[in-house]
Design an enzyme around this catalytic site. Sequence first.
Site, PDB file in Angstrom:
ATOM      1  N   GLU A 103     112.000 -38.567   5.813  1.00 37.90           N
ATOM      2  CA  GLU A 103     110.595 -38.238   5.198  1.00 37.90           C
ATOM      3  C   GLU A 103     110.372 -38.688   3.914  1.00 37.90           C
ATOM      4  O   GLU A 103     109.355 -39.064   3.514  1.00 37.90           O
ATOM      5  CB  GLU A 103     110.568 -36.598   5.151  1.00 37.90           C
ATOM      6  N   ASP A 127     117.439 -34.780  11.938  1.00 36.64           N
ATOM      7  CA  ASP A 127     116.896 -33.610  12.266  1.00 36.64           C
ATOM      8  C   ASP A 127     115.615 -33.822  13.108  1.00 36.64           C
ATOM      9  O   ASP A 127     114.873 -32.769  13.429  1.00 36.64           O
ATOM     10  CB  ASP A 127     116.392 -33.035  11.000  1.00 36.64           C
ATOM     11  N   ARG A 171     117.151 -28.307   7.720  1.00 38.61           N
ATOM     12  CA  ARG A 171     116.715 -27.429   6.569  1.00 38.61           C
ATOM     13  C   ARG A 171     115.438 -26.628   6.879  1.00 38.61           C
ATOM     14  O   ARG A 171     115.359 -25.543   6.701  1.00 38.61           O
ATOM     15  CB  ARG A 171     116.272 -28.644   5.468  1.00 38.61           C
TER      16      ARG A 171
END
Length: 342
Positions: A103, A127, A171
Amino acid sequence: MRVGVLTGGGDCPGLNAVIRAVVRKGVQTHGFEFVGYRDGWKGPLEGLTMPLGVEQCRGILPRGGTILGSSRTNPFKLDNGVERIKDNLAAAGVDALVAIGGEDTLGVATKLAELGVSVVGVPKTIDNDLSGTDFTFGFDTAVNIATEAIDRLHTTAESHHRVLVVEVMGRHAGWIALHAGIAGGASAVLIPEAPFDIEKVCALVEARFESTYSPIIVVSEGAVPVDGGDMTLVSGEKDAFGHVRLGGIGDRLASEIEHRTGKEARAVVLGHVQRGGTPTAFDRWLATRFGLQAADAVAEGDFGTMMALRGTHIERVPLAEGTAHLKLVSAEEYAEAQVFFG
């Protein structure tokens, strides 16, 4: 054409496979010359380079990490960061850049593309939370590592009649916890997308012991209780992309379970073990396909795009679309998995 390659953000299995595929396809099919930029965006920012050709890519397919190094450098947080990158690319005779990252790294690439830098993106994150692609490489390896750990913990939990809480990375998105928890036969999975009720977790633990089996609780590092709190915050300091350091939910959850139920509970934090080691066959395959397509995108001048897996096909999507939002576990997907918990 001279092409730069960099890897940014957290390392993950499969990065070297992308580098290898980009270079081999670029050299052998398109006649490119390559330069490796060291340590993420710090490389083009400071002119840190290394030779990168077919010879440097021999034997790296099964290796974890990245031969280029990585960092969380954000050029948009530094004075004249963009101008320095443009100047260094021009000074090195680099015509295009392949940025491999998640990201944050691809967010920088998106902004640079809008400012006229010829850049192509390859999505990477364990992730699996990038919106533009069905899967990112690194995710499958992380899930396999976490699943193997859960398999091993079942026997020791039952031998000692303990609750074992397994904290995995995640996260904002609970993909690793959900996939590994289902694959490893966990008693419960707690993810950031669905705040948990500690009383219900404790009730589940007691019910599990009544069936003569010891419970395994899998929890994402970013999971939070329904009543809020900062039980996962390790440090208030933020990195260059504004992220605080998370961790500690496993220990806190184990302590709460032991206090409320009287059952002995221990936490196991997998941490960076999930990022390391050799990539799975799937991640090598996916990373290689991304790399091959990225080399073709550069050759065709299709800049400002990100490689994406859609179904079984590799497609190119706008970088802005690929990083538009985080891909989270939906309420329906989480609810569907509940039948296996308890």
